[in-house]
Every structure is written in structure tokens, then in C-alpha cells.
Write a protein that holds these residues in place. Structure first.
Motif, short mmCIF file in Angstrom:
data_model
loop_
_atom_site.label_atom_id
_atom_site.label_comp_id
_atom_site.label_asym_id
_atom_site.label_seq_id
_atom_site.Cartn_x
_atom_site.Cartn_y
_atom_site.Cartn_z
N SER A 22 0.80 -1.46 -0.03
CA SER A 22 0.21 -0.07 0.61
C SER A 22 0.54 1.48 -0.26
N ARG A 54 -5.24 -10.49 -2.89
CA ARG A 54 -5.14 -10.87 -1.35
C ARG A 54 -4.23 -11.87 -1.31
N GLY A 60 -7.61 -10.53 6.21
CA GLY A 60 -9.01 -9.94 6.98
C GLY A 60 -7.57 -8.58 7.13
N CYS A 61 -6.89 -8.49 6.44
CA CYS A 61 -6.15 -7.11 6.70
C CYS A 61 -6.82 -5.60 6.08
N SER A 62 -6.35 -4.67 6.77
CA SER A 62 -6.83 -3.37 5.77
C SER A 62 -6.12 -2.70 5.65
N ILE A 63 -6.52 -1.86 4.75
CA ILE A 63 -4.46 -0.80 4.31
C ILE A 63 -5.33 0.62 4.40
N GLU A 65 -5.68 4.28 3.36
CA GLU A 65 -6.35 5.25 2.52
C GLU A 65 -5.43 5.46 1.54
N VAL A 75 -12.21 0.88 -2.60
CA VAL A 75 -11.73 -0.55 -2.72
C VAL A 75 -12.56 -0.73 -3.12
N THR A 77 -14.17 -5.13 -5.30
CA THR A 77 -13.97 -6.67 -5.65
C THR A 77 -13.94 -6.55 -7.15
#
Length: 231
Positions: A22, A54, A60-63, A65, A75, A77
Motif C-alpha cells: 500500500s 490478497r 482480514g487485513c485492512s490497508i 486509504e 476499494v 472487488t
């Protein structure tokens, strides 16, 4: 790849930035902003998006902004790029459904406008506008059900062109009228695409081919399963 960094792909006014982190993506976006200011180039942040591919350990990890011109990028899909739907799980089911809808639209338009033409003319139009299915050579990760729906759509449209009921058997439909079946169209387009890759002078494609990655990739293995039969 092969010692060369390929972190951006440009086609006309469509730009893709690629980063393994990121932080790297934010840095690339910042470089775009600086280039835009110095060269009077405007980016449309509302039409831009971020897609994250991913690994299993990062589901389950967030990044943080990612922003372009102070606008936070959504974001997504699934995203449509150059006419094809790309999904973050690498599934081709959305693009299979897109092609199925396109077949029905193109077929119905042709039938409505050329309903009074001869069968030979209709079959020629079918070969020109319905048989070349855009992007199918890139499919490798799809479920059987969406692909079966595409096969049914292709042969139903062909039956309408010929004047047959959609409930009649398709087993002897294509050969007498010199039309490729849906499976044959997909195999043929995959083969032509493979041949074009082998002779391409594009630097990015050459990096992939000479690195050997193409021979271990899942899409290459899928092409081999389509084109070659073990005896």
C-alpha cells in the motif's frame, strides 16, 4: 521480472498502477499527481479505484486509504478494464456473464435489423459479430455453470439465426452450417493468442516469456488443457 520494474501499464487514457504494498501504491499515486501538475494532465479520481489481490494470510487485513488529488479512492472487488471484468479473487465468472449478455444483445440486434436476409447472410453476420467473443482467451478461473450458460446462449442465438427452436438438439447444429461451436471458438482464440504472445515485441510480455513464468502460470496450464489431449 528479469530485472525490469513493471509497475505501470498504459493504454490510451487508461492507466494501471501495480504495487506489492500500500505504501508503494501511495507513492506511485503521488508521482502521478506531480506529473499531472507539471504537464497539465488531469486525473479523474471518481473513475479510479483500488483493487487488492490478497494472499490467504492477508484476507482480514485492512490497508490505509489511497488518495488521488485529495480524493480517497474506493476499494472494489470487481472492476471493468478495457472491456473485461477483473475480480480480486481472480475469478472470471463476472466476465463470463458479461460475454453472455453481449451475445444476446448482438444476436437480437442483428436478427431485428436483418430478419429479411437470406440464411447465408445471417450466418456470415453470426460468424463476424457473435463468434469472436472478446476476452475469452484470458479466462482460466471459472465455474462450470457460468460457462455452460454461455454455451447455451451461443447456440440459442445460432438457432434463432437458422430458424430452429431453442429446444432442438445442438449436437449436429454447427457442422452442416460451417459454424464453430462455442468450445471451438474458445480453443481457437486461446491458440491465436498464444501464437501472438510468442512473437510479440512488447517489452513487458518479453520479460514474462523469457523469465519462464509463463510456463508455470495457471493460465498457461489452462491453455494446454484446452489445446492438448493426453493419450
Amino acid at each position: 521480472m528479469n530485472g525490469h520494474l513493471s509497475n505501470h501499464i498504459m493504454y490510451a487514457d487508461d492507466l494501471v498502477l501495480i504495487s506489492s504494498s500500500s505504501a508503494g501504491l501511495c507513492q506511485l499515486l503521488h508521482e502521478c499527481e506531480k506529473y499531472g501538475m507539471s504537464h497539465d494532465v488531469k486525473y479523474n479520481a471518481k473513475k479510479s479505484a483500488v483493487m487488492i489481490f490478497r494472499s490467504a494470510t492477508l484476507k482480514g487485513c485492512s490497508i490505509p486509504e489511497c488518495k488521488l488529488k485529495w480524493v480517497t479512492l474506493h476499494v472494489v472487488t470487481t472492476y471493468r478494464y478495457l472491456g473485461n471484468y477483473i475480480s480480486d479473487d481472480l475469478s472470471d465468472d463476472n466476465d463470463t456473464n458479461r460475454q453472455c449478455r453481449t451475445l444476446y444483445v448482438q444476436g437480437n440486434i442483428i436478427l431485428r435489423k436483418f430478419s429479411m436476409c437470406s440464411l447465408e447472410v445471417k450466418l456470415t453476420l453470426f460468424r463476424l459479430y457473435c463468434s469472436p467473443m472478446y476476452g475469452v482467451q484470458l479466462w482460466w478461473n471459472y465455474k462450470k455453470y457460468p460457462l455452460n450458460i454461455l454455451h447455451i446462449a451461443y447456440h440459442n442465438i445460432l438457432k434463432l439465426f437458422i430458424g430452429m427452436s431453442k429446444y432442438e438438439s445442438t449436437s449436429l447444429l454447427c457442422t452442416p452450417f460451417d459454424v464453430q461451436c462455442c468450445q471451438s471458438v474458445i480453443r481457437n482464440m486461446a491458440y491465436i493468442f498464444m501464437c501472438r504472445l510468442d512473437i510479440s515485441v512488447n517489452c513487458i510480455l518479453n520479460d514474462i516469456l523469457t523469465s519462464g513464468l509463463i510456463f508455470t502460470s495457471r493460465i498457461r496450464k489452462h491453455w494446454n488443457r484446452l489445446l492438448y489431449v493426453n493419450t
